[in-house]
Design an enzyme around this catalytic site. Sequence first.
Site, PDB file in Angstrom:
ATOM      1  N   LYS A 178      39.569  89.904 149.361  1.00 13.74           N
ATOM      2  CA  LYS A 178      40.320  88.459 150.750  1.00 13.74           C
ATOM      3  C   LYS A 178      40.711  87.056 149.130  1.00 13.74           C
ATOM      4  CE  LYS A 178      40.532  85.402 153.815  1.00 13.74           C
ATOM      5  NZ  LYS A 178      41.416  84.005 152.893  1.00 13.74           N
ATOM      6  N   GLU A 253      28.142  81.997 147.193  1.00 16.13           N
ATOM      7  CA  GLU A 253      27.977  80.965 146.124  1.00 16.13           C
ATOM      8  C   GLU A 253      28.689  79.483 146.624  1.00 16.13           C
ATOM      9  OE1 GLU A 253      28.882  78.213 144.345  1.00 16.13           O
ATOM     10  OE2 GLU A 253      30.398  79.027 143.430  1.00 16.13           O
ATOM     11  N   CYS A 287      32.637  72.970 143.424  1.00 15.23           N
ATOM     12  CA  CYS A 287      31.712  72.672 144.402  1.00 15.23           C
ATOM     13  C   CYS A 287      30.334  72.190 143.150  1.00 15.23           C
ATOM     14  CB  CYS A 287      30.779  74.241 144.365  1.00 15.23           C
ATOM     15  SG  CYS A 287      31.239  74.968 142.939  1.00 15.23           S
ATOM     16  N   GLU A 386      29.481  66.990 150.575  1.00 12.08           N
ATOM     17  CA  GLU A 386      30.223  67.496 149.883  1.00 12.08           C
ATOM     18  C   GLU A 386      31.558  66.516 149.951  1.00 12.08           C
ATOM     19  OE1 GLU A 386      30.601  71.466 146.901  1.00 12.08           O
ATOM     20  OE2 GLU A 386      31.098  71.736 148.628  1.00 12.08           O
TER      21      GLU A 386
END
Length: 482
Positions: A178, A253, A287, A386
């Site tokens: 996906k 992750e 990230c 983040e």
Amino acid sequence: MNFPTTQDGLYINGQWSSGDQHLRVINPATEALLTTVNGGDERAVDQALDAATQALAQWSTTTGTERGAILRRIAAGVQAGRERLMHLQSSNNGKPLFEAAIDVDDVVATFEYYAELAEGLDARQDSPLALPSDDFSARLRREPCGVVGLIVPWNFPMVTTAWKLAPALAAGCCVVLKPSEVTPLPELELASIIDGCGLPHGVFNLICGTGLAVGAPLATDPRVAKISFTGSNAVGVQVMQRAAETVKGVSLELGGKSSLLVLADADLELAVELACGGGFFNAGQMCSATSRVLVADELADEFLQRLKTRAEAIRVADPFDPDVEMGALVNQAQYQRVLGHIDRGLSAGATLVCGGQRPAHLPRGYFLQPTVFTDVPVDSALWCEEIFGPVLCVRGFSSAEQAIALANDSRFGLVASVVSRDIEVAEQLANALQAGLVWINAPQVIFPQAAWGGYKQSSMGRELGPWGLAAFQEIKHVVRAV
């Protein structure tokens, strides 16, 4: 590039088709509609899993040498389509063309690396295991875990896919992929390349669609032996919860809030370049962004002035501008999210050194100036969360112990960087940092041979290297009486 008005968004059992989900794909540099991708839903997931399950019996029994040959053909196909893939990356994601070139080269290197590992599997299969009794013998088998679901993000299209898809195919797994609904175009082109590389039908399937329409049923279906997901922590938790219903394997992750440590003896020019690379590459949508910059007090003033000068000189422009250094954020939602973080940082008392606004010469597109803050409260979202945008926070430190404490004071632990002329001290700091990958005096170079993943809430498991292959394998021992 010219784009069709609509595109098929399903590749199932070797056939292209359209679903009922209509995904508008936008060029973030112009805000113009590129195309509409007709993606799928739970019905498409069911069809893809049927195809993958049927193909597994054949694919899982092929030799590693046979699988490696196909992976090498995929790598060659990506290399041959390099220019088109680069342009698709830049058009759909907003990153500069030179960054897109790095991405495509990473994809080629990853497929070639896992082709090599696949080719080495045959010699290792059924390796003997020493036992403390002469009355028994044992052998070790590494077998594919089965049908796997791969869910990938929008910040590095194709790259994250390659990091998951190449080892899954090398292990002998069948796959349902996906892509992000935001950046499906590079993944669709990759699927077209894979279509011509000799994979049996059903081994690789792709479904464009939203997380709720495609990702959720993929995570809950009992035919899926493992889910590998890259994305936000909030969605990662949902993936884990859904996967728990059928007790399937999960690799995650997730986020990061990483630090760059600039020691008192650092080369200032190098430190500034590494800070800009770690914070502004891909418009900070990484990230691994080292958005916390920790600088020895003795260097702090000069470093901050040099960083301001360099950040203000970065050319923010259309991804296809030959002089571009930083492109656009991926879409309006991400653009507004980053602006919201900047506003809240100012409200929390942080000092804006530079940036924080749309570049004056770019009235359209999701462009933002490279942004630097100082005096950021350590309990503010700007320091702790983040941001996923071109925003750096700079703070001084008085000792190595304080720098380590500041860097490790996070719920994340993906990467870190150290800048110092004293390599022995830098190595000691690298050992003390709670991160899965630490660079010393180096940009964020990533090799497929080295593991990717982090401590704490940054990940579950590792990708790349032999660990990435092992993530898609089951271990079986066969013990018999002699």
